[in-house]
Enzyme design. Structure first.
Site, mmCIF file in Angstrom:
data_model
loop_
_atom_site.group_PDB
_atom_site.id
_atom_site.type_symbol
_atom_site.label_atom_id
_atom_site.label_comp_id
_atom_site.label_asym_id
_atom_site.label_seq_id
_atom_site.Cartn_x
_atom_site.Cartn_y
_atom_site.Cartn_z
ATOM 1 N N VAL A 203 -8.500 7.958 -2.707
ATOM 2 C CA VAL A 203 -9.609 7.827 -3.425
ATOM 3 C C VAL A 203 -10.129 6.591 -3.628
ATOM 4 O O VAL A 203 -10.802 6.133 -4.492
ATOM 5 C CB VAL A 203 -9.734 8.827 -4.531
ATOM 6 C CG1 VAL A 203 -9.537 10.251 -4.097
ATOM 7 C CG2 VAL A 203 -8.693 8.636 -5.315
ATOM 8 N N ARG A 205 -10.006 2.591 -1.484
ATOM 9 C CA ARG A 205 -10.906 2.268 -0.518
ATOM 10 C C ARG A 205 -10.666 2.703 0.664
ATOM 11 O O ARG A 205 -9.026 2.342 0.969
ATOM 12 C CB ARG A 205 -11.036 0.769 -0.777
ATOM 13 C CG ARG A 205 -12.236 0.510 -2.168
ATOM 14 C CD ARG A 205 -13.626 0.673 -1.648
ATOM 15 N NE ARG A 205 -14.469 0.323 -2.442
ATOM 16 C CZ ARG A 205 -15.134 1.077 -3.387
ATOM 17 N NH1 ARG A 205 -14.829 2.453 -3.508
ATOM 18 N NH2 ARG A 205 -16.097 0.812 -4.382
ATOM 19 N N ASP A 229 -11.498 10.448 1.037
ATOM 20 C CA ASP A 229 -12.712 10.336 0.559
ATOM 21 C C ASP A 229 -13.355 9.249 0.897
ATOM 22 O O ASP A 229 -14.441 9.063 0.755
ATOM 23 C CB ASP A 229 -12.617 10.709 -1.244
ATOM 24 C CG ASP A 229 -14.265 10.762 -1.664
ATOM 25 O OD1 ASP A 229 -14.824 11.662 -1.171
ATOM 26 O OD2 ASP A 229 -14.519 10.025 -2.419
ATOM 27 N N GLU A 234 -18.034 3.634 6.773
ATOM 28 C CA GLU A 234 -18.909 4.763 6.049
ATOM 29 C C GLU A 234 -20.207 4.466 6.267
ATOM 30 O O GLU A 234 -20.689 3.402 6.428
ATOM 31 C CB GLU A 234 -18.460 4.678 4.696
ATOM 32 C CG GLU A 234 -16.877 5.058 4.399
ATOM 33 C CD GLU A 234 -16.707 5.101 2.858
ATOM 34 O OE1 GLU A 234 -17.899 5.083 2.001
ATOM 35 O OE2 GLU A 234 -15.495 5.307 2.410
ATOM 36 N N HIS A 253 -16.975 10.122 0.414
ATOM 37 C CA HIS A 253 -17.097 9.244 -0.621
ATOM 38 C C HIS A 253 -17.898 9.704 -2.009
ATOM 39 O O HIS A 253 -18.866 9.162 -2.503
ATOM 40 C CB HIS A 253 -17.652 7.827 -0.267
ATOM 41 C CG HIS A 253 -17.310 6.621 -1.120
ATOM 42 N ND1 HIS A 253 -17.152 5.533 -0.479
ATOM 43 C CD2 HIS A 253 -16.985 6.675 -2.547
ATOM 44 C CE1 HIS A 253 -16.600 4.746 -1.375
ATOM 45 N NE2 HIS A 253 -16.564 5.447 -2.739
ATOM 46 N N SER A 255 -15.981 11.839 -4.560
ATOM 47 C CA SER A 255 -14.871 12.297 -5.428
ATOM 48 C C SER A 255 -15.312 11.840 -6.676
ATOM 49 O O SER A 255 -14.924 12.837 -7.905
ATOM 50 C CB SER A 255 -13.545 11.504 -4.971
ATOM 51 O OG SER A 255 -13.583 10.301 -5.321
#
Length: 303
Positions: A203, A205, A229, A234, A253, A255
Site C-alpha cells: 500500500v 508505492r 494496491d 498506473e 490505488h 486503499s
C-alpha cells in the site's frame, strides 16, 4: 484573495504571481514543467501522503515549503491491510471463486493470533497499520529508515537489512514512501527470505517492489500471494501478468479512499491555508530531501 483553478494545460499561466498551490492531482508532474513561472510561489500542498511525483531537484533546492495530507489516509489504509490479511488467512477469495463454480470444498483457514507481520514504514500509515494488526492478535515488527528504539513502536529494524528479519514471517506489509532508499526495496533477496506461505501487501508505492522479482516468486510458488494496491505503472496495463499471477489481488490505488475522503482532504487544506494566511506554522511540512514528513510534521515555513 485571488483564487485560481487550473488544469495541467493552463497551470503555467495560473501560477504567475501565485504564492500558494493546492496540488489536487498528486500524480501530476506539471509543476516541474512550469517551474520557471513559479518565482512567487511560497507553499505547495499535495493532496496525498506521498510526494514522490512532485519533488524534483529545483524544488528541493528552493525555499518553497511543501506540505502533504498526512493523517487523512492512516486509518483507512490500515483497515485495508487488515482486510487483506483476513481475506488471505480465511481464504475468502478462494471461497468466492469456489462459489462462482458452485463447488463445495471444505478447507482449513489460518488463525491471526500469533501470526507474524513485518510492516515497512514508520510514518502515520505504518504506525496505524502496526497498531491495528497488533490489536487483531498478530505479532508485529516494524522496519524503518534506521534501526532504533521508538517510544510507540518499540524496536525498529533497518529496512536496508530487511531480508535478515523475515524468517517465519507470514505477512510483509509495505507502507513506505517512495524515496531513493526505498525504490526497489522489496526485491528477489527480500522475497526469497520470506517463507513460501507468506503474503505480501503493498500500500506504499509501486516502484518500492521489483515487480519482475515478485512475479517470479509467485509463479515459482515461493510466495503464497500478494495484495497489491499500487504499481510501477498506473493504471495497471491490461496485459500486465500481475492480473493473473497466482494468489494476487489487484485494487486500483484505492486503499485509503473511504467515503468522504475528498471532503476530508479539502478540509485539511483549508485548515492549513488559514494558518498560512495568519502566518502561523503549517502542519505536515515535508522534508524535501527525505521525501516525507519527519517527526511532528513542522519545519521551515513560507516566508
Amino acid at each position: 484573495m485571488d483564487l485560481r483553478i487550473a488544469t495541467e494545460a493552463d497551470l503555467g499561466e495560473a501560477l504567475r504571481g501565485a504564492r500558494a498551490l493546492f496540488l489536487w492531482d498528486f500524480f501530476s508532474s506539471a509543476v516541474r514543467d512550469v517551474w520557471p513561472r513559479c518565482g512567487d510561489l511560497e507553499w505547495i500542498h499535495v493532496a496525498a501522503a506521498g510526494v514522490d511525483t512532485l519533488l524534483f531537484d529545483e524544488l528541493r533546492a528552493s525555499e518553497v515549503v511543501v506540505t502533504n495530507a498526512r493523517g487523512v489516509f492512516d486509518r483507512p489504509i490500515a483497515e485495508y491491510v487488515l482486510a487483506a490479511v483476513l481475506a488471505h488467512a480465511k481464504r475468502l477469495h478462494e471461497s468466492a471463486e469456489l462459489q462462482r463454480r458452485h463447488e463445495w470444498r471444505h478447507r482449513e483457514t489460518r488463525p491471526l493470533r500469533g501470526a507474524r507481520a513485518v510492516v515497512v514504514g514508520t510514518g502515520g500509515i505504518g504506525r496505524e497499520t502496526a497498531h491495528l494488526l497488533t490489536t487483531a492478535g498478530l505479532d508485529v515488527s516494524v522496519a524503518g529508515s534506521s534501526a532504533r528504539t521508538d517510544p510507540e513502536l518499540g524496536e525498529v529494524v533497518d529496512s536496508g537489512r530487511l531480508a535478515e528479519h523475515l524468517a517465519g514471517v507470514d505477512y510483509l506489509v509495505n507502507a513506505a514512501p517512495l524515496t531513493d532508499r526505498t525504490r526497489g526495496l522489496i526485491d528477489a533477496e527480500v522475497l526469497t527470505a520470506l517463507p513460501p506461505t507468506a503474503h505480501l501487501v503493498n500500500v506504499g508505492r509501486g516502484p518500492t517492489v521489483v515487480e519482475e522479482d515478485l512475479l517470479a516468486a509467485l509463479q515459482e510458488g515461493r510466495l503464497d500471494g500478494a495484495t497489491l494496491d499500487v504499481f510501477a505503472t498506473e493504471p495497471l496495463p491490461p496485459d500486465s501478468p500481475l492480473w493473473d499471477a497466482p494468489g494476487v489481488v489487484v485494487s486500483p490505488h484505492m486503499s485509503g479512499d473511504v467515503v468522504g475522503w475528498r471532503d476530508t482532504l479539502a478540509d485539511q487544506f483549508v485548515a492549513n491555508a488559514r494558518r498560512w494566511l495568519d502566518e502561523e506554522p503549517l502542519e505536515n511540512v515535508v522534508d524535501k530531501e527525505r521525501g516525507y514528513v519527519p517527526g511532528g510534521g513542522t519545519g521551515p515555513q513560507p516566508g
